[in-house]
Design an enzyme around this catalytic site. Sequence first.
Site, short mmCIF file in Angstrom:
data_model
loop_
_atom_site.label_atom_id
_atom_site.label_comp_id
_atom_site.label_asym_id
_atom_site.label_seq_id
_atom_site.Cartn_x
_atom_site.Cartn_y
_atom_site.Cartn_z
N SER A 143 0.83 -1.20 0.00
CA SER A 143 0.00 0.00 0.00
C SER A 143 0.87 1.26 0.00
CB SER A 143 -0.96 -0.03 1.18
OG SER A 143 -1.89 1.01 1.11
N ASP A 296 -1.85 6.54 -3.86
CA ASP A 296 -0.77 5.74 -3.31
C ASP A 296 -0.42 4.61 -4.27
OD1 ASP A 296 -2.93 4.05 -2.89
OD2 ASP A 296 -2.35 3.48 -0.87
#
Length: 564
Positions: A143, A296
Site C-alpha cells: 500500500s 498511493d
Amino acid sequence: MVNEVYEKWLHHPNLDPSYKEVLANMSEKEKNDAFYTTIEFGTAGMRGLLGPGTNRINLHTIRKANAGFAQYICAHGEEAKKRGIAIGYDNRHMSYEFAMDSAKMLATFGITSYVFESLRPTPELSFAVRHFHCFGGIMVTASHNPKEYNGYKLYDEKGCQLVPHLAEQVIERVNAVEDELALCANPTAEQEQLIHVIGKEVDEAYYEKVLGIQLNPQIAKDDVKIIFTPEHGTANIPVKEVYTRAGYHFVAVEEQCTPDPDFSNTPTPNPEEAGAYELALEYAKREAADIILVCDPDADRMGVGVKHHGEYKLLTGNQSGAVLIEYIFSQLKAKNQMPPNPVMFNTVVTSDLGEKIADKYGVATEKTLTGFKFIGEKVAKYEATNEKQYVFGYEESYGSLIQPFVRDKDAPQACLMLAEAACYYKAQGKTLVDVLYDLYAELGYYEESQKSLTLAGQEGAQRIQEILAILRKTQLQDLGGSAVVRFEDYKECRVVENGKEFELTGFTKSDVLKYYLADGSWIAIRPSGTEPKCKFYYCIKGSSLEDAHEKTLSYQQAIDDLIK
C-alpha cells in the site's frame, strides 16, 4: 532461539540464493529483529520489511502463507479449487516474483489462478475476483508504506479482504506449517495449466463500471484543470484512461508515472504525508491547476490538494470524504435517486463531520473497526438482506468507495467523482475548500489529525503494548482540561459512561481505546496493524477553526505528557 532459527535459515539447502549474503552480513540486532517472531496478519493482511527472516516478507514467508491459504481453499472442496484465486501485484520490489510464486504454489495444490499480466490497482484485483467468480484473491502490495516494505493481502469470494473469522481459519493453517524453508513452488507441466494470465478484458470491464458512477457525466469540464500523480504506482494507467474517456483535463506528473519500486522521484508515496505532493505542487503552480490528486502505489487511497484564494490547501482524508459525501448525497437527493433506506459506513476513528452531513440527507451511518474489510462485510450483509442500501463508505486514511462493484477502497472511483465535484462547484463560483468551510459553518468546526509514535523492533513492539496497557488500566477523568464523559475499550468490550460500566457490542475485539470529551471532541488510540507505530487520532470540535486548532494542540500535548 533466535540464533538457532537464524543458523537454520543460513545453512538451509532450500534458501533462496538471493538471501544468503544478506543473512551472512547481519548484525546481532538485525538478526534479532528478523527472527524474534513470525510475521503476522494485521488489519491489512501480512505486511512488513523485505528481506530474509521469519519476521520479514520474502519468498519463504510468502510460500508459508500460500501453503496455509491453499489448505484453506482445499478444505472448501473441488469447486473452490476450480473457481480459483485472482492474483494482483503493484510496483514494489519482488511484487511480480511473489505473485507468480503464489500462483505456482497454488497450482501444486491443484488450485486455478488468474494472474494479471502486469501491475494493477488493489481495487481492480477486488473487481477481478468478482468478475471471474473466484473463490478468493491475493494482492501483493504494501500500500502506502515506504519502499523497504511489501505485503500480502487475502480476499474472499466477494472481493473483500478476509474478515477476522475467515482470516483466523487461514492463520491456523499457516501456523501449522512447521518449516517454510521446506516448501517449494514447483508445479508440474500439467499443474502449470491452472495458471491463467489476465489483463485487458478485466481492465475494460472495470473502466466501464468506474465510468458508470458519474452523477453528472455531461457536466462542463473545460474550466477545471487537474494535476494527477500515481506516485510511481498502479493508478497511472487506470486514472489516465478514465479521465480521458470522461473528458477531463489533466496533466500527469510524468516523473512519477514510471512504476519505480524505489519511488525515486518522490519523498514518500503516502498521500497522508506532505512530501507526496511536492512535485505535484510545482506542476500545479506552473499550470494554474484547480486540484491536485495523489494516489498511493496500489491505488486504493487518494489525496487531494485544492487551489483556494491563490494558495494550495491539502485536504485530510476526513475533509475530502466530507466533500464527497456532500456532493454525492446532494446530487442523489436532487435527482430523486436516493434509495429508500440509505446507509453510509465509516470507522470508529473517522471524523464526526461526515456523519452530520449524512444525517442532513437522511442517511444512516454505521461505524466499523479500522480496515476496509469491515466495511466490505457490512456491504455484503445488506446486499443479502436489502434492509439498507449502500450509498458511500470511507475511512479517515484517505480511502473511499463510491459504488460497491469493488469491495475495497478505490482511488480511480474517488478521482473521477472528486473531479466531477470540482467542476460542479466551480460552475457555482466555489472551490472544494469553500464547500468544506460551508459545511463547518453549518454543522460545526472540526480539526482532525493523526500523530504516530514509531517504535521499531522487538523493544518497540513491547513499548507500544506497555503504553496501551497503562492507558487501559488508568481511568482518565480529564484530558487537556476537558472532562472525559465516555470511554470505550474495544479489546475488553467495555464502555464507561456517567460512572457506569457496560458492554460494548457490535465489534470484533480490537486493541483500540477511545475517549469522548465534554466539548464534543474525541481521541482514539490504537497500534498500527501494518507498521511499528502507535497511532493517535484526534477529532476536535471548536467554536471556530482557530479554536479547534488551539484545542488540538492542547490535547496532543496532554497525550504526549501521558505516554512519556
